[in-house]
Design a protein around this motif. Structure first.
Motif, PDB file in Angstrom:
ATOM      1  N   MET A 179     -34.507 -46.417 -60.872  1.00 10.02           N
ATOM      2  CA  MET A 179     -35.405 -47.212 -61.204  1.00 10.02           C
ATOM      3  C   MET A 179     -36.489 -46.537 -62.313  1.00 10.02           C
ATOM      4  SD  MET A 179     -36.396 -49.500 -57.819  1.00 10.02           S
ATOM      5  CE  MET A 179     -37.145 -50.657 -58.543  1.00 10.02           C
ATOM      6  N   THR A 180     -35.891 -45.433 -62.847  1.00  8.50           N
ATOM      7  CA  THR A 180     -37.008 -44.909 -64.086  1.00  8.50           C
ATOM      8  C   THR A 180     -36.954 -46.026 -64.914  1.00  8.50           C
ATOM      9  OG1 THR A 180     -35.828 -42.637 -63.508  1.00  8.50           O
ATOM     10  CG2 THR A 180     -36.851 -43.190 -65.667  1.00  8.50           C
ATOM     11  N   VAL A 181     -35.947 -46.733 -65.380  1.00  3.94           N
ATOM     12  CA  VAL A 181     -35.831 -47.829 -66.000  1.00  3.94           C
ATOM     13  C   VAL A 181     -35.691 -49.030 -65.167  1.00  3.94           C
ATOM     14  CG1 VAL A 181     -34.842 -49.108 -68.053  1.00  3.94           C
ATOM     15  CG2 VAL A 181     -35.080 -46.585 -67.958  1.00  3.94           C
ATOM     16  N   ARG A 182     -36.702 -50.182 -65.129  1.00  7.53           N
ATOM     17  CA  ARG A 182     -36.534 -51.144 -64.120  1.00  7.53           C
ATOM     18  C   ARG A 182     -37.286 -52.421 -65.126  1.00  7.53           C
ATOM     19  NH1 ARG A 182     -40.888 -52.100 -64.893  1.00  7.53           N
ATOM     20  NH2 ARG A 182     -40.896 -53.883 -63.148  1.00  7.53           N
ATOM     21  N   GLY A 183     -37.067 -53.626 -64.453  1.00  7.35           N
ATOM     22  CA  GLY A 183     -37.155 -54.788 -65.098  1.00  7.35           C
ATOM     23  C   GLY A 183     -35.720 -55.423 -65.760  1.00  7.35           C
ATOM     24  N   ALA A 184     -35.434 -56.654 -65.382  1.00 15.79           N
ATOM     25  CA  ALA A 184     -34.047 -56.803 -65.799  1.00 15.79           C
ATOM     26  C   ALA A 184     -33.675 -57.005 -67.320  1.00 15.79           C
ATOM     27  CB  ALA A 184     -33.702 -58.449 -65.265  1.00 15.79           C
ATOM     28  N   PRO A 185     -34.729 -57.524 -68.071  1.00 20.23           N
ATOM     29  CA  PRO A 185     -34.585 -57.387 -69.646  1.00 20.23           C
ATOM     30  C   PRO A 185     -34.734 -55.932 -70.110  1.00 20.23           C
ATOM     31  CG  PRO A 185     -36.304 -59.005 -68.997  1.00 20.23           C
ATOM     32  CD  PRO A 185     -35.846 -58.158 -67.775  1.00 20.23           C
ATOM     33  N   ALA A 186     -35.605 -55.067 -69.520  1.00 23.53           N
ATOM     34  CA  ALA A 186     -35.376 -53.642 -69.929  1.00 23.53           C
ATOM     35  C   ALA A 186     -34.204 -52.871 -69.482  1.00 23.53           C
ATOM     36  CB  ALA A 186     -36.692 -53.007 -69.374  1.00 23.53           C
ATOM     37  N   ILE A 187     -33.678 -53.361 -68.071  1.00 17.10           N
ATOM     38  CA  ILE A 187     -32.301 -52.897 -68.081  1.00 17.10           C
ATOM     39  C   ILE A 187     -31.260 -52.928 -68.874  1.00 17.10           C
ATOM     40  CG2 ILE A 187     -30.549 -52.970 -66.113  1.00 17.10           C
ATOM     41  CD1 ILE A 187     -32.804 -53.268 -64.068  1.00 17.10           C
ATOM     42  N   ALA A 188     -31.394 -54.104 -69.205  1.00 14.86           N
ATOM     43  CA  ALA A 188     -30.028 -54.646 -70.251  1.00 14.86           C
ATOM     44  C   ALA A 188     -30.205 -53.899 -71.671  1.00 14.86           C
ATOM     45  CB  ALA A 188     -30.321 -56.080 -70.393  1.00 14.86           C
ATOM     46  N   ILE A 189     -31.449 -53.809 -72.163  1.00 13.39           N
ATOM     47  CA  ILE A 189     -31.627 -53.238 -73.486  1.00 13.39           C
ATOM     48  C   ILE A 189     -31.469 -51.782 -73.341  1.00 13.39           C
ATOM     49  CG2 ILE A 189     -33.425 -52.687 -74.978  1.00 13.39           C
ATOM     50  CD1 ILE A 189     -34.782 -55.449 -74.320  1.00 13.39           C
TER      51      ILE A 189
ATOM     52  N   ALA B 278     -29.791 -58.093 -61.084  1.00 11.32           N
ATOM     53  CA  ALA B 278     -30.270 -58.232 -62.578  1.00 11.32           C
ATOM     54  C   ALA B 278     -29.077 -58.602 -63.424  1.00 11.32           C
ATOM     55  CB  ALA B 278     -30.978 -57.170 -63.101  1.00 11.32           C
ATOM     56  N   VAL B 279     -28.979 -59.883 -63.670  1.00  8.18           N
ATOM     57  CA  VAL B 279     -27.758 -60.558 -64.424  1.00  8.18           C
ATOM     58  C   VAL B 279     -27.866 -60.159 -65.858  1.00  8.18           C
ATOM     59  CG1 VAL B 279     -28.803 -62.914 -64.919  1.00  8.18           C
ATOM     60  CG2 VAL B 279     -26.249 -62.739 -64.458  1.00  8.18           C
ATOM     61  N   ASN B 280     -29.147 -59.835 -66.380  1.00  5.28           N
ATOM     62  CA  ASN B 280     -28.986 -59.650 -67.951  1.00  5.28           C
ATOM     63  C   ASN B 280     -28.197 -58.417 -68.379  1.00  5.28           C
ATOM     64  OD1 ASN B 280     -31.759 -60.472 -66.427  1.00  5.28           O
ATOM     65  ND2 ASN B 280     -32.487 -60.652 -68.621  1.00  5.28           N
TER      66      ASN B 280
ATOM     67  N   PRO C  55     -36.183 -65.048 -69.369  1.00  3.00           N
ATOM     68  CA  PRO C  55     -35.234 -65.546 -70.637  1.00  3.00           C
ATOM     69  C   PRO C  55     -33.950 -66.374 -70.129  1.00  3.00           C
ATOM     70  CG  PRO C  55     -35.055 -63.116 -70.273  1.00  3.00           C
ATOM     71  CD  PRO C  55     -36.176 -63.721 -69.186  1.00  3.00           C
ATOM     72  N   THR C  56     -33.419 -67.012 -70.947  1.00  2.10           N
ATOM     73  CA  THR C  56     -32.144 -67.493 -70.542  1.00  2.10           C
ATOM     74  C   THR C  56     -30.857 -66.763 -70.404  1.00  2.10           C
ATOM     75  OG1 THR C  56     -31.865 -67.741 -72.994  1.00  2.10           O
ATOM     76  CG2 THR C  56     -32.547 -69.562 -71.976  1.00  2.10           C
ATOM     77  N   THR C  57     -31.054 -65.389 -70.694  1.00  2.00           N
ATOM     78  CA  THR C  57     -30.050 -64.417 -70.593  1.00  2.00           C
ATOM     79  C   THR C  57     -29.963 -64.096 -68.970  1.00  2.00           C
ATOM     80  OG1 THR C  57     -31.538 -62.604 -70.899  1.00  2.00           O
ATOM     81  CG2 THR C  57     -29.945 -63.434 -72.777  1.00  2.00           C
ATOM     82  N   THR C  58     -31.239 -64.436 -68.095  1.00  2.00           N
ATOM     83  CA  THR C  58     -31.455 -64.177 -66.840  1.00  2.00           C
ATOM     84  C   THR C  58     -30.655 -65.349 -66.084  1.00  2.00           C
ATOM     85  OG1 THR C  58     -33.513 -62.956 -67.138  1.00  2.00           O
ATOM     86  CG2 THR C  58     -32.912 -63.767 -64.823  1.00  2.00           C
TER      87      THR C  58
ATOM     88  N   GLY D 137     -27.585 -67.934 -70.572  1.00  2.00           N
ATOM     89  CA  GLY D 137     -26.793 -67.825 -69.536  1.00  2.00           C
ATOM     90  C   GLY D 137     -25.603 -67.155 -69.968  1.00  2.00           C
ATOM     91  N   ALA D 138     -24.504 -66.706 -68.891  1.00  2.00           N
ATOM     92  CA  ALA D 138     -23.531 -65.981 -69.084  1.00  2.00           C
ATOM     93  C   ALA D 138     -22.431 -66.825 -70.158  1.00  2.00           C
ATOM     94  CB  ALA D 138     -22.710 -65.643 -67.910  1.00  2.00           C
ATOM     95  N   ASN D 139     -21.969 -67.878 -70.188  1.00  2.00           N
ATOM     96  CA  ASN D 139     -21.358 -68.654 -71.068  1.00  2.00           C
ATOM     97  C   ASN D 139     -21.972 -68.985 -72.201  1.00  2.00           C
ATOM     98  OD1 ASN D 139     -22.795 -70.689 -70.306  1.00  2.00           O
ATOM     99  ND2 ASN D 139     -21.001 -72.126 -69.361  1.00  2.00           N
ATOM    100  N   GLY D 140     -23.490 -68.834 -72.379  1.00  2.00           N
ATOM    101  CA  GLY D 140     -24.148 -69.435 -73.515  1.00  2.00           C
ATOM    102  C   GLY D 140     -24.214 -67.999 -74.312  1.00  2.00           C
ATOM    103  N   SER D 141     -24.186 -66.810 -74.003  1.00  2.00           N
ATOM    104  CA  SER D 141     -24.506 -65.710 -74.815  1.00  2.00           C
ATOM    105  C   SER D 141     -23.756 -65.803 -76.222  1.00  2.00           C
ATOM    106  CB  SER D 141     -24.921 -64.274 -74.016  1.00  2.00           C
ATOM    107  OG  SER D 141     -25.764 -64.574 -73.126  1.00  2.00           O
TER     108      SER D 141
END
Length: 825
Positions: free
Chosen positions: A51-61, A104-106, A296-299, A380-384
């Motif tokens: 959790m040095t990096v946390r937050g679903a969008p930040a994790i993905a990035i 976190a699904v992102n 975001p829709t990526t979630t 979403g998963a099938n929309g990305s």
């Protein structure tokens, strides 16, 4: 000291240097911020897991950029035997990263999209390993830009939704909300701005935030350590509370709405978020407080039917039993889930960058996420992957600038750097990204030598993001329009210093204080005594000299082709002449006060017909080079100077449109004055001046345009010199008759265009700050209704308004009778 994840820097070193990904160290208090260098997926996995990096969008990035760093550090593809090996390595690294945080699904969505991209590039004929790795690295970097754009527009959608929901329950009568949030969803959890905290920021920006409450978010204290810091850093009115105090705060009537983020959203709308969120939803439901999720829709994960299928991560017991490494609890079993699931029935709305997700049925039913995605949600998963195929393309060699890289850009160009300061001192320069309305990114650089304005066009609409692609050729057109305007009216156009086609950048004169945007000055109550004559001179000079009245037909036709601005015109056609008359996705209005007026407008056949006729004129009539977006937000002025800026909408069209744009905005300002007036400052003088400005502007324009025609009309092909010029009485009479008919037709068209512009600014995607800055919803709605009624009258019955004098008289009459519904159903 860096304070947000805007500070993620992805550095590609020169030959022989290693690239590194720098991420904000978030384990300590932000005031003790350190930088953590992540040089590959293994380091990223640890940073995410710890959790040095946390937050679903930040994790993905962070995970995606770590893969890009690894690829570049290992030789940008040269280490792989072939494309298949490169794609396999990328997929392996991404699969490994997904195991770091399962909820976190992102991250899993990003990994799937990047793996698919690698496989697709590898399968192309003639592909190389370097091409595969380069494409994936570029896509990773694009994720960072996408997230910032998505958060901005999500904030706007969320602010409007929270206000509407709270007021529908009789809350926030003042138009200002008290909002509670949980965990951290701001710039420290995303690329920048934030999701739920972005909604709170958007409320504050529109003057609609009374107070923000952030929960400490035990046991990891993301709210106390991070959200509280962001709120204080931004100067927002805020209070930190214990998680367990939220229900009591609601019971005291001190919360109008709740907005939280999400780590995964199931197909029915059940939402997993930081532990404690479910409790807040239950409390909000009990107290009849609207509870929103912003993500975001990526979630969104449409592969899961309901929230019971979302994997819930169990965190280490030490997070509960220890403090700063020392045990503070007895030896006891610990249950420490990182997330809980809030049922869809407790959620008022799910806010995304593409608007609110609809429900399948009545309030309390499941959300129709799958249908929404299939109908165009594209998330979403099938929309990305589908969305990735639709991303706009940039010019070859294009790189998006930010507040850091724009310094290097200017420093490397001596002709620009001289306006700011010595290049070797660029670290001392200050940079502010100020935007220019809704379209482009604008940076103001200031240094010891002065200041410079740098504008860059990304391949999408700034306020919406990549879901609304937009040509970057608009910068070329803007640069050429500025040059043309300066030729004919240099005293009212900022100096253009350079145009960079590769980077889609223009650099121009910075208009220093006391110059300010005229709209801002009008809101403050200012009067600009020279605004009307200056704008009359600008309009007459630019419109006449670029028309067939002053040009030979071959040059005129060449100009039409050179200034063909299809995408920007299409945008105008949509937002002014189409969207206001049906429930378009991005429309919004003051609700519920104007609900009936908007319904009536959408049912108004005459308004639809009139708008479509004006749209035909806008599209088909090529009279002169227009500024294309001449409103009070496109003008900077002082008491003695006036500059017209931002002609990115420039194209050859009907002269009446430019004239109407500015007159309509002056009328909108007139109708907004009552919302800013007070007993101490009734603003009567400003109100009178605005109407006088409308009359003076039109009168000055018509007089100057006629004068230019008399002096230079013999140069153009529309009124042949042999027939309309010279010393003959017949020639003079013919010219005067032509002038009279021309200006009469221009006025008639301008009145209709004024109406369309006023209507769109009340019910369309982009409103005016003149109205939006009125804090009281009821007061604002009165002002807006008057403007909407008057706009509709001009749109449908404009041919009956014969002069500027009659126009202003009827505006004053509308102001006196603006409480009635605009028009009956």
């Amino acid at each position: 000291m860096a304070t947000t994840l805007e500070a993620i820097r992805f550095r590609r070193g020169a030959a022989g240097e290693r690239a590194s990904l720098q991420l904000l160290e978030q384990r300590k208090l932000p005031l003790e911020t350190e930088w953590l260098e992540i040089e590959g997926p293994q380091a990223a996995w640890t940073a995410i897991r710890d959790m040095t990096v946390r937050g679903a969008p930040a994790i993905a990035i962070a995970a995606a950029l770590s893969v890009a760093v690894d690829l570049l550090n290992q030789g940008a593809g040269s280490q792989f035997a072939d494309t298949a090996a490169a794609a396999a390595h990328i997929t392996q690294q991404l699969d490994y990263l997904v195991t770091s945080r399962p909820t976190a699904v992102n991250l899993s969505i990003a990994a799937a999209a990047l793996s698919q991209l690698a496989a697709s590039k590898a399968a192309q004929p003639g592909a190389s390993a370097a091409g595969v790795t380069g494409a994936v690295a570029d896509a990773c970097e694009a994720m960072l830009r996408d997230d910032v754009a998505a958060n901005r527009v999500m904030g706007a959608h969320g602010a409007a939704a929270l206000l509407a929901a709270a007021q529908a329950r009789g809350r926030a009568a003042s138009g200002r909300l008290r909002v509670l949030t949980h965990c951290n969803t701001g710039s420290l959890a995303t690329a920048a701005y934030g999701t739920a905290l972005g909604v709170i920021r958007a409320l504050h920006e529109r003057g609609a935030l009374e107070h923000a409450y952030c929960c400490e978010t035990r046991p990891y204290n993301q709210g106390a350590r991070l959200t509280a810091y962001e709120l204080v850093h931004d100067g927002l009115p805020a209070t930190l509370i214990c998680d367990s105090a939220a229900a009591a705060l609601m019971a005291e009537g001190r919360v109008d709405a709740v907005v939280v983020g999400a780590d995964r959203i199931a197909a029915n709308g059940d939402t997993a978020n930081k532990i404690g969120t479910f409790s807040h939803a239950v409390s909000a439901h009990h107290h009849d407080i609207p509870f929103f999720v912003a993500a975001p829709t990526t979630t969104i994960d449409p592969t899961l039917d309901h929230g019971g299928l979302i994997p819930i991560e169990q965190r280490a017991a030490e997070e509960v039993t220890h403090f700063k490494g020392q045990r503070v609890a007895a030896e006891i079993d610990v249950w420490n889930p990182s997330f809980d699931v809030t049922p869809a029935k407790l959620i008022e709305g799910i806010v995304t960058e593409r608007g609110l997700v609809p429900r399948a049925g009545a309030a309390g039913s499941a959300f129709a996420i799958r249908d929404w995605l299939e109908a165009g949600g594209n998330g979403g998963a099938n929309g990305s992957a589908a969305a990735a195929k639709k991303l706009p393309t940039s010019h070859p060699g294009f790189e998006a600038l930010d507040c850091d890289s724009v310094k290097s850009y200017v420093a490397a160009r001596p002709a620009l750097a001289k306006h700011v300061g010595p290049p070797d001192g660029r670290d001392s320069w200050t940079v502010e990204e100020v935007g220019d309305g809704n379209i482009n990114f604008v940076y103001i650089l200031e240094g010891p030598a002065g200041a410079l304005c740098v504008k860059q066009a990304l391949p999408f609409v700034r306020v919406v993001g990549e879901s609304w692609p937009l040509t970057q050729d608009r910068v070329r057109i803007e640069a050429e329009a500025l040059a043309a305007e300066a030729t004919h009216c240099p005293q009212h156009v900022p100096a253009l210093y350079s145009y960079d086609a590769r980077m889609c950048v223009i650099a121009m004169q910075y208009l220093a204080l006391p110059h300010i945007i005229v709209r801002k000055g009008l809101i403050e109550g200012r009067i600009y005594p020279l605004l009307a004559p200056h704008l009359a001179a600008f309009l007459a000079g630019t419109l006449f000299h670029t028309s067939l009245l002053a040009l030979p037909s071959d040059e005129f036709r060449s100009n039409i082709a050179r200034f063909t601005n299809v995408d920007m015109c299409r945008l105008t056609e949509q937002v002014i002449f189409t969207d206001p008359y049906h429930p378009a996705q991005h429309n919004w209005h003051t609700t519920p006060q104007l609900d009936g007026d908007v319904a009536a407008l959408r049912a108004d056949v005459a308004a639809r017909v009139a708008a479509s006729q004006l749209k035909a004129k806008f599209t088909q009539q090529h009279q002169a080079l227009l500024h294309g977006d001449l409103h009070t937000g496109s003008i900077m002025a002082t008491g003695s100077t006036t500059y017209v800026i931002d002609p990115e909408f420039a194209y050859y069209g009907p002269m009446a449109f430019d004239v109407a744009k500015i007159l309509a905005n002056l009328l909108l300002a007139f109708f907004s004055v009552d919302g800013h007036a007070s007993a101490a400052d009734p603003r009567s003088e400003q109100r009178r001046w605005l109407l006088a400005c409308v009359r003076e502007l039109w009168g000055g324009f018509a007089a100057r345009f006629t004068q230019l025609w008399d002096e230079h009309g013999h140069k153009g092909d529309v009124c042949a010199a042999e027939l309309f010029h010279g010393s003959s009485r017949e020639g003079t009479a013919a010219r005067q008759e032509a002038q009279g008919q021309f200006l009469a037709e221009l006025w008639r068209d301008a009145v209709g265009f004024m109406g369309a512009v006023m209507v769109r600014r009340i019910v369309g995607i982009a409103h005016v700050a003149d109205m939006e800055s009125i804090a009281d919803d009821n007061v604002r709605a009165v002002c807006e209704r008057r403007a909407l009624c008057f706009g509709r009258k001009l749109l449908v019955q404009g041919s009956g308004v014969a002069s500027a004098e009659q126009l202003t008289e009827e505006a004053e009459a509308e102001r006196a009778d603006g409480q009635q519904p605009c028009f009956p159903l």
